[in-house]
Design a protein around this motif. Structure first.
Motif, mmCIF file in Angstrom:
data_model
loop_
_atom_site.group_PDB
_atom_site.id
_atom_site.type_symbol
_atom_site.label_atom_id
_atom_site.label_comp_id
_atom_site.label_asym_id
_atom_site.label_seq_id
_atom_site.Cartn_x
_atom_site.Cartn_y
_atom_site.Cartn_z
ATOM 1 N N UNK A 59 0.860 -1.193 0.000
ATOM 2 C CA UNK A 59 0.000 0.000 0.000
ATOM 3 C C UNK A 59 0.897 1.244 0.000
ATOM 4 N N UNK A 60 0.464 2.282 -0.704
ATOM 5 C CA UNK A 60 1.289 3.502 -0.752
ATOM 6 C C UNK A 60 1.494 4.072 0.663
ATOM 7 N N UNK A 61 0.475 3.935 1.525
ATOM 8 C CA UNK A 61 0.604 4.444 2.899
ATOM 9 C C UNK A 61 1.648 3.642 3.682
ATOM 10 N N UNK A 62 1.778 2.375 3.334
ATOM 11 C CA UNK A 62 2.780 1.534 4.005
ATOM 12 C C UNK A 62 4.196 1.976 3.576
ATOM 13 N N UNK A 63 4.331 2.246 2.286
ATOM 14 C CA UNK A 63 5.636 2.710 1.795
ATOM 15 C C UNK A 63 5.979 4.056 2.437
ATOM 16 N N UNK A 64 4.951 4.910 2.605
ATOM 17 C CA UNK A 64 5.177 6.207 3.256
ATOM 18 C C UNK A 64 5.577 6.002 4.714
ATOM 19 N N UNK A 65 4.926 5.037 5.380
ATOM 20 C CA UNK A 65 5.260 4.735 6.774
ATOM 21 C C UNK A 65 6.704 4.273 6.911
ATOM 22 N N UNK A 66 7.171 3.487 5.942
ATOM 23 C CA UNK A 66 8.585 3.055 5.968
ATOM 24 C C UNK A 66 9.514 4.271 5.924
ATOM 25 N N UNK A 67 9.149 5.243 5.094
ATOM 26 C CA UNK A 67 10.013 6.430 4.944
ATOM 27 C C UNK A 67 9.996 7.245 6.247
ATOM 28 N N UNK A 68 8.823 7.405 6.842
ATOM 29 C CA UNK A 68 8.766 8.142 8.116
ATOM 30 C C UNK A 68 9.586 7.417 9.197
ATOM 31 N N UNK A 69 9.526 6.081 9.190
ATOM 32 C CA UNK A 69 10.303 5.327 10.191
ATOM 33 C C UNK A 69 11.801 5.591 9.995
ATOM 34 N N UNK A 82 10.213 14.835 -2.206
ATOM 35 C CA UNK A 82 9.975 14.876 -3.656
ATOM 36 C C UNK A 82 9.954 13.454 -4.172
ATOM 37 N N UNK A 83 8.896 13.097 -4.894
ATOM 38 C CA UNK A 83 8.775 11.725 -5.358
ATOM 39 C C UNK A 83 8.628 11.632 -6.853
ATOM 40 N N UNK A 84 9.329 10.638 -7.415
ATOM 41 C CA UNK A 84 9.245 10.378 -8.847
ATOM 42 C C UNK A 84 8.176 9.311 -9.106
ATOM 43 N N UNK A 85 7.176 9.653 -9.903
ATOM 44 C CA UNK A 85 6.169 8.694 -10.358
ATOM 45 C C UNK A 85 5.554 7.928 -9.185
ATOM 46 N N UNK A 86 5.825 6.612 -9.023
ATOM 47 C CA UNK A 86 5.258 5.935 -7.853
ATOM 48 C C UNK A 86 5.734 6.589 -6.561
ATOM 49 N N UNK A 87 6.969 7.104 -6.572
ATOM 50 C CA UNK A 87 7.462 7.838 -5.397
ATOM 51 C C UNK A 87 6.600 9.070 -5.117
ATOM 52 N N UNK A 88 5.983 9.612 -6.172
ATOM 53 C CA UNK A 88 5.043 10.731 -5.996
ATOM 54 C C UNK A 88 3.751 10.253 -5.330
ATOM 55 N N UNK A 89 3.312 9.045 -5.703
ATOM 56 C CA UNK A 89 2.110 8.502 -5.046
ATOM 57 C C UNK A 89 2.410 8.299 -3.553
ATOM 58 N N UNK A 90 3.642 7.863 -3.281
ATOM 59 C CA UNK A 90 4.050 7.659 -1.871
ATOM 60 C C UNK A 90 4.116 9.014 -1.154
#
Ligand code: MLT
Length: 256
Positions: A59-69, A82-90
């Motif tokens: 899930x994009x929210x899970x990937x975002x949670x990994x980054x916050x961790x 700043x996110x590229x493509x899928x990184x933007x969705x994250x």
């Protein structure tokens, strides 16, 4: 989930998130060039690069949670994301989770819409094929669409991106495809993004048309739209100098 990451420089933290199915290596020019003024952090998202690649839907929210961790572990409270493509969705999923952590928000060759039903089915089909045939299938399917048409097939940038895709484990590709298919439409959130926002697009992007970038920028109150000429979906590699210049100009407008 402990993400692999690299960092360079000191200053305002700038987190650069790569797209699918790539790795932090796509930001190599920007990491080097922006690190004179910024603390540039380039994680490998779950399932990509050197980070772990568990089975399942990412899930994009899970990937975002990994980054916050990761940022928590580095004791970083706020950053420019700043996110590229899928990184933007994250990046958009991260804003939804914790807008107070944003100094600025950037979307590079990305947009806020969810998949259409056709798009979703295409992702499930590709996931099935990658499960049977591996990452090579993703490389063959994606490479022809990633670059401006004028870029020759034997350009070193094409080979770099091919190697990055081939290195991405099947579990990472499948998990991301399922996660992107499941993502929410973030369009309604755009008017609430009240930090400086950048939308950067290549003028020859065959994956995310410029009209989508324009609409995304128009919906955010503090946005800048930058079109990079002679670039497709990978402006940070196809036109590294112009991309870095645009990021630098944008980052100079934020105050911490
Ligand atoms: C990416 O570059 O991250 C993907 O192509 C985005 C997408 O498929 O929507």
């Amino acid at each position: 989930m402990k993400l692999h990451y690299a960092e360079a420089g000191i200053g305002i933290p700038v987190v650069l998130l790569h797209g699918f199915p790539l790795s932090s290596a796509i930001w190599r020019h920007q990491k080097r060039q922006l690190s004179d003024l910024y603390r540039v952090i380039t994680p490998d998202l779950r399932g990509h690069g050197e980070s772990p690649a568990p089975e399942g839907t990412y899930e994009m929210s899970e990937l975002a949670g990994d980054v916050f961790a990761l940022l928590d572990a580095l004791h970083i409270e706020k950053a420019a994301f700043l996110g590229h493509s899928m990184g933007g969705y994250v990046t958009l999923a991260a804003w939804k989770l914790a807008p107070q952590r944003f100094l600025a928000l950037g979307l590079v060759a990305s947009h806020a819409a969810a998949d259409t039903e056709d798009g979703r089915q295409g992702r499930y089909q590709m996931a099935g094929k990658v499960a049977a045939q591996g990452s090579q299938l993703a490389a063959d399917a994606m490479l022809p669409k990633l670059f401006a048409p004028r870029l020759s097939a034997d350009d070193p940038v094409v080979d770099l991106v091919r190697q990055l895709i081939l290195k991405t484990p099947s579990a990472g590709i499948i998990g991301s495809l399922r996660g992107m298919a499941a993502r929410d439409d973030a369009g309604e959130m755009l008017p609430q993004i009240n930090v400086p926002a950048l939308v950067l697009a290549g003028d020859c992007d065959q994956i995310i048309p410029i009209a989508k970038a324009e609409a995304t920028a128009a919906a955010m109150p503090r946005s800048t739209l930058t079109i990079v000429e002679n670039a497709g979906h990978m402006p940070m590699l196809e036109q590294p100098e112009a991309t870095t210049k645009a990021l630098r100009e944008f980052l100079s407008t934020i105050d911490d």
